[in-house]
Design a protein around this motif. Structure first.
Motif, PDB file in Angstrom:
ATOM      1  N   SER A  87       2.968   9.389   6.047  1.00  0.00           N
ATOM      2  CA  SER A  87       2.845  10.708   5.445  1.00  0.00           C
ATOM      3  C   SER A  87       4.195  11.204   4.962  1.00  0.00           C
ATOM      4  N   VAL A  88       4.161  12.127   3.971  1.00  0.00           N
ATOM      5  CA  VAL A  88       5.416  12.632   3.401  1.00  0.00           C
ATOM      6  C   VAL A  88       5.199  14.062   2.922  1.00  0.00           C
ATOM      7  N   CYS A  89       6.272  14.880   3.020  1.00  0.00           N
ATOM      8  CA  CYS A  89       6.202  16.264   2.575  1.00  0.00           C
ATOM      9  C   CYS A  89       7.622  16.778   2.306  1.00  0.00           C
ATOM     10  N   PHE A  90       7.800  17.510   1.220  1.00  0.00           N
ATOM     11  CA  PHE A  90       9.071  18.175   0.955  1.00  0.00           C
ATOM     12  C   PHE A  90       9.150  19.447   1.809  1.00  0.00           C
ATOM     13  N   ALA A  91      10.287  19.636   2.488  1.00  0.00           N
ATOM     14  CA  ALA A  91      10.568  20.898   3.168  1.00  0.00           C
ATOM     15  C   ALA A  91      11.367  21.825   2.263  1.00  0.00           C
ATOM     16  N   SER A  92      12.130  21.251   1.345  1.00  0.00           N
ATOM     17  CA  SER A  92      12.866  21.966   0.310  1.00  0.00           C
ATOM     18  C   SER A  92      13.108  20.971  -0.810  1.00  0.00           C
ATOM     19  N   GLU A  93      13.842  21.361  -1.826  1.00  0.00           N
ATOM     20  CA  GLU A  93      14.098  20.443  -2.933  1.00  0.00           C
ATOM     21  C   GLU A  93      14.877  19.212  -2.486  1.00  0.00           C
ATOM     22  N   ASP A  94      15.657  19.345  -1.432  1.00  0.00           N
ATOM     23  CA  ASP A  94      16.552  18.264  -1.012  1.00  0.00           C
ATOM     24  C   ASP A  94      16.240  17.688   0.363  1.00  0.00           C
ATOM     25  N   ILE A  95      15.252  18.241   1.068  1.00  0.00           N
ATOM     26  CA  ILE A  95      14.894  17.753   2.399  1.00  0.00           C
ATOM     27  C   ILE A  95      13.451  17.247   2.372  1.00  0.00           C
TER      28      ILE A  95
ATOM     29  N   ILE B  29       0.835  -1.197   0.000  1.00  0.00           N
ATOM     30  CA  ILE B  29       0.000   0.000   0.000  1.00  0.00           C
ATOM     31  C   ILE B  29       0.873   1.250   0.000  1.00  0.00           C
ATOM     32  N   ILE B  30       0.575   2.188  -0.902  1.00  0.00           N
ATOM     33  CA  ILE B  30       1.249   3.479  -0.901  1.00  0.00           C
ATOM     34  C   ILE B  30       0.332   4.468  -0.195  1.00  0.00           C
ATOM     35  N   ASN B  31       0.804   5.029   0.916  1.00  0.00           N
ATOM     36  CA  ASN B  31      -0.057   5.853   1.759  1.00  0.00           C
ATOM     37  C   ASN B  31      -0.065   7.326   1.385  1.00  0.00           C
ATOM     38  N   ASP B  32       1.035   7.825   0.818  1.00  0.00           N
ATOM     39  CA  ASP B  32       1.081   9.254   0.539  1.00  0.00           C
ATOM     40  C   ASP B  32       2.098   9.537  -0.548  1.00  0.00           C
ATOM     41  N   VAL B  33       1.894  10.663  -1.242  1.00  0.00           N
ATOM     42  CA  VAL B  33       2.796  11.117  -2.288  1.00  0.00           C
ATOM     43  C   VAL B  33       2.839  12.636  -2.212  1.00  0.00           C
ATOM     44  N   ALA B  34       3.977  13.229  -2.587  1.00  0.00           N
ATOM     45  CA  ALA B  34       4.110  14.683  -2.536  1.00  0.00           C
ATOM     46  C   ALA B  34       5.014  15.164  -3.660  1.00  0.00           C
ATOM     47  N   PHE B  35       4.719  16.358  -4.170  1.00  0.00           N
ATOM     48  CA  PHE B  35       5.570  17.025  -5.148  1.00  0.00           C
ATOM     49  C   PHE B  35       6.658  17.834  -4.442  1.00  0.00           C
ATOM     50  N   SER B  36       7.820  17.917  -5.067  1.00  0.00           N
ATOM     51  CA  SER B  36       8.800  18.912  -4.660  1.00  0.00           C
ATOM     52  C   SER B  36       8.297  20.283  -5.091  1.00  0.00           C
ATOM     53  N   TYR B  37       8.907  21.331  -4.546  1.00  0.00           N
ATOM     54  CA  TYR B  37       8.426  22.678  -4.844  1.00  0.00           C
ATOM     55  C   TYR B  37       8.551  23.020  -6.324  1.00  0.00           C
ATOM     56  N   SER B  38       9.560  22.474  -6.989  1.00  0.00           N
ATOM     57  CA  SER B  38       9.749  22.736  -8.414  1.00  0.00           C
ATOM     58  C   SER B  38       8.827  21.907  -9.289  1.00  0.00           C
ATOM     59  N   GLY B  39       8.269  20.839  -8.719  1.00  0.00           N
ATOM     60  CA  GLY B  39       7.450  19.917  -9.495  1.00  0.00           C
ATOM     61  C   GLY B  39       8.255  18.911 -10.288  1.00  0.00           C
ATOM     62  N   LYS B  40       9.579  18.917 -10.131  1.00  0.00           N
ATOM     63  CA  LYS B  40      10.421  18.006 -10.905  1.00  0.00           C
ATOM     64  C   LYS B  40      10.457  16.599 -10.309  1.00  0.00           C
ATOM     65  N   ARG B  41      10.254  16.511  -9.003  1.00  0.00           N
ATOM     66  CA  ARG B  41      10.346  15.210  -8.333  1.00  0.00           C
ATOM     67  C   ARG B  41       9.096  14.954  -7.495  1.00  0.00           C
ATOM     68  N   ILE B  42       8.828  13.677  -7.257  1.00  0.00           N
ATOM     69  CA  ILE B  42       7.793  13.291  -6.303  1.00  0.00           C
ATOM     70  C   ILE B  42       8.402  12.321  -5.300  1.00  0.00           C
TER      71      ILE B  42
END
Length: 644
Positions: free
Chosen positions: A557-565, A512-525
């Motif tokens: 749960s998951v969330c980008f704090a910056s492009e690399d964190i 099961i995949i519980n969560d997904v998030a975009f990076s601020y640039s939208g280049k990565r998930i």
């Protein structure tokens, strides 16, 4: 579309229409559950089991507690706690002296009901234990998300046999006359000889998951409840199909069989139906109670009544002859503020939703945090899993277990101009709000049916398109482009255009995949799963950039704090900071139950927990900057130090 005012709480806690908004001070508990006395469960009741020859019922819940209700005098006693949520309770049908509870802490606890105490803890599983049955006074059997079934010696606590033919999580067990029946996420029903441990038959795979099964010894049948709403019935010996009942329009979460062979089916279409064991035709439908939990139903030992738990932590009882509700034990009208989701604007306004159906406002800044208004729709309190707020902080959408989407305008800290729409796609799990041209304030809604709905700010359905076979767990929109990504309980993750065209698949997760998030640039998930991994993908190419194992605790749960964190929350209250550049992983326990969601809030990050708390995190520093609470869930856990 339905337009209505919503109900707000007055200072007395009584729901009133257009009453004064309730303002809550920082670090205060919002409802009557501030007492340290165990008055009822402080989380949804997952399971009920009647004690033979009595009017007593054992219950287990997401607060980790195991309790004993006495329906003769209205009393309740706390037997004890697991260190994580309880998935199932059962009582031995021979003497009624023993109960067992199985938990997401990977253990089974055995309880002496006469003495009211825990006697033994069974250890050995490597993931959530989902079901347990007594075979006799010396033998028990458990099923787990580690894909294994254990046969236990209850006197010594030793594992006698391991049955491991299932290919995915095992969720449900039934036993009759030397044969064991098991079902789960691999969409099969398997039949075992308990004495030898041999697998003697495999039925399926079915088209969808089989979450629940039960034995009908009167008619020598095995009954299976499926995610397509069908009750499938098989011969108990040969495994051949006997009959199918097109019972529900949404997934079945519980089947049970009475002593006379009547079949109960409970599903996410909000209907609880009794089917005649002799004719397999509909016999009656139970009086509906909005806050019931479908997975918790059971018959009394004599079959005269039916029990179920609620999201409010209360116990329901129905008459099986009339279907009328007889009693709700330990009700106080408030429910439990087990937070499921938070959304926040860049200016610090936050909105939370919880099991109790209240929508709560809060304000966060670098120097302070505190509660604001709270409200629920006039259609009634109903568990809510989803909430979103637009970037301007003026529009809010929430989604509920009863398939309803609610929309509000946010003015001066108050939610007004309520709009409501029933989507008819099962419980709503997640919402994201678009900013793209032509889609301003359109809500993209993740549904249990596997579909994603696009709903206008006027609460009209603009589109509803299929994406996954299983429930959609999370949906996120690209920061600029008219594209989205969603993940599912079936282990799939897909990207799509706003008009529903699938454009990409992201492979690699095995559960099961519980969560997904975009990076601020939208280049990565980034995505997190019950396979214990955080995965990073190139959004446009669909390629896996990194897969990071984060231990043996399921990730929520998951969330980008910056492009690399990236921050990850787990089901045990852990917050994990991952530096994608250096590979450094830092862990900290910030709550006493799972971190249900993460969301950016200006320079801060917010983390909600099922324990009733919201924590504000400064991504640049370790520790919790602010904590506000709506309740204390587990009475065995010491009070946390207040964070200013």
């Amino acid at each position: 579309m339905k337009h209505s005012d919503s109900s707000r709480s007055s200072e007395s806690g009584v729901s009133q229409v257009d009453s004064a908004h309730e303002k809550i001070n920082q670090n205060t508990v919002q409802n009557s559950m501030s007492s340290q006395e165990f008055l009822r469960h402080r989380g949804p009741i997952t399971s009920t089991a009647a004690v033979v020859g009595t009017r007593k019922v054992v219950t287990g819940a997401y607060d980790g507690a195991v309790a004993l209700f006495d329906l003769d005098n209205g009393g309740i006693s706390l037997l004890g706690y697991h260190t994580h949520l309880v998935n199932q309770v059962t009582v031995d049908s021979m003497s009624g002296n023993w109960a067992a509870s199985c938990s997401s802490d990977y253990t089974i606890h055995l309880w002496d009901l006469k003495g009211g105490e825990r006697k033994k803890i069974l250890r050995g599983h490597a993931d959530d234990v989902e079901d347990f049955i007594f075979v006799d006074d010396a033998t028990g059997i458990s099923a787990s998300r580690d894909q294994r079934i254990f046969i236990w010696d209850l006197h010594s606590g030793a594992i006698k046999q391991v049955l491991d033919a299932h290919e995915k999580d095992v969720l449900s067990l039934a036993y009759n006359d030397g044969l064991l029946y098991s079902s789960g996420d691999d969409k099969t029903l398997r039949v075992w000889d308990v004495a030898s441990g041999d697998l003697i038959n495999t039925i399926g795979p079915f088209d969808l998951e089989t979450d629940t099964c039960a034995i009908d010894p009167v008619h020598n049948r095995i009954v299976v409840g499926c995610d397509d709403g069908i009750v499938r019935i098989f011969d108990v010996k040969s495994g051949t199909p006997v009959f199918e009942i097109a019972a529900h329009s949404s997934g079945i979460k519980k089947v049970a069989v009475s002593k006379t062979g009547d079949i109960l089916s409970a599903a996410y279409d909000q209907r609880i139906i009794i089917w005649s064991g002799s004719t397999l035709e509909k016999k009656l439908e139970l009086e509906n109670v909005m806050h019931k939990w479908e997975r918790s139903f059971s018959f009394s030992a004599d079959g005269s009544t039916i029990f179920a738990g609620t999201f409010d932590g209360t116990l329901l009882e129905w008459d099986t002859l009339t279907g009328k509700l007889l009693n709700e034990a330990r009700a106080d009208g408030e429910g439990n503020a087990c937070f499921n989701r938070v959304a926040a604007s860049p200016t610090g306004t936050a909105v939370t939703v919880a099991d109790d159906g209240w929508i709560r406002m809060a304000e966060f800044s670098d120097g302070s945090a505190g509660w604001g208004d709270r409200i629920f729709p006039t259609s009634g309190r109903m568990l809510m899993n989803a909430v979103a707020i637009d970037t301007t902080g003026k529009f809010v959408a929430t989604g509920a277990h009863d398939q309803k989407l609610h929309m509000y305008d946010l003015e001066d800290g108050q939610l007004v101009n309520h709009r409501e729409k029933s989507l008819g796609e099962g419980p709503i799990n997640f919402i994201d709000i678009a900013t793209q041209e032509g889609y301003e304030d359109n809500a993209f809604v993740a549904c249990y049916s596997g579909r994603v709905a696009c709903v206008t700010p006027e609460c009209e359905i603009r589109a509803c398109f299929p994406v996954h076979e299983g429930a959609v767990k999370s949906v996120r929109l690209h920061p600029v482009k008219k594209l989205g990504v969603s993940c599912s309980a079936d282990g799939s993750m897909s990207s799509w255009t706003f008009d529903g065209k699938i454009i990409g698949q992201y492979l690699g997760h095995t559960a099961i995949i519980n969560d997904v998030a975009f990076s601020y640039s939208g280049k990565r998930i980034a995505s997190v799963s019950r396979d214990f991994t955080l995965k990073i993908y190139d959004f446009a190419e669909g390629t896996l950039i990194d897969s990071i194992s984060l231990g043996r605790r399921s990730l929520k749960s998951v969330c980008f704090a910056s492009e690399d964190i990236v921050f990850v929350g787990d089901y045990w209250g852990g917050l994990i900071r991952v530096d994608l550049t250096t590979g450094e992983v830092q862990r900290e326990k910030i709550a006493d139950n799972g971190i249900s969601s993460l969301a950016g809030c200006g320079e801060l990050m917010l983390a909600t927990s099922y324990d009733g708390s919201v924590c504000a995190i400064d991504p640049k520093q370790k520790g919790v900057a602010h904590r506000i609470e709506a309740m204390k869930q587990n009475l065995s856990v010491p009070e946390r130090e207040e964070v200013a």
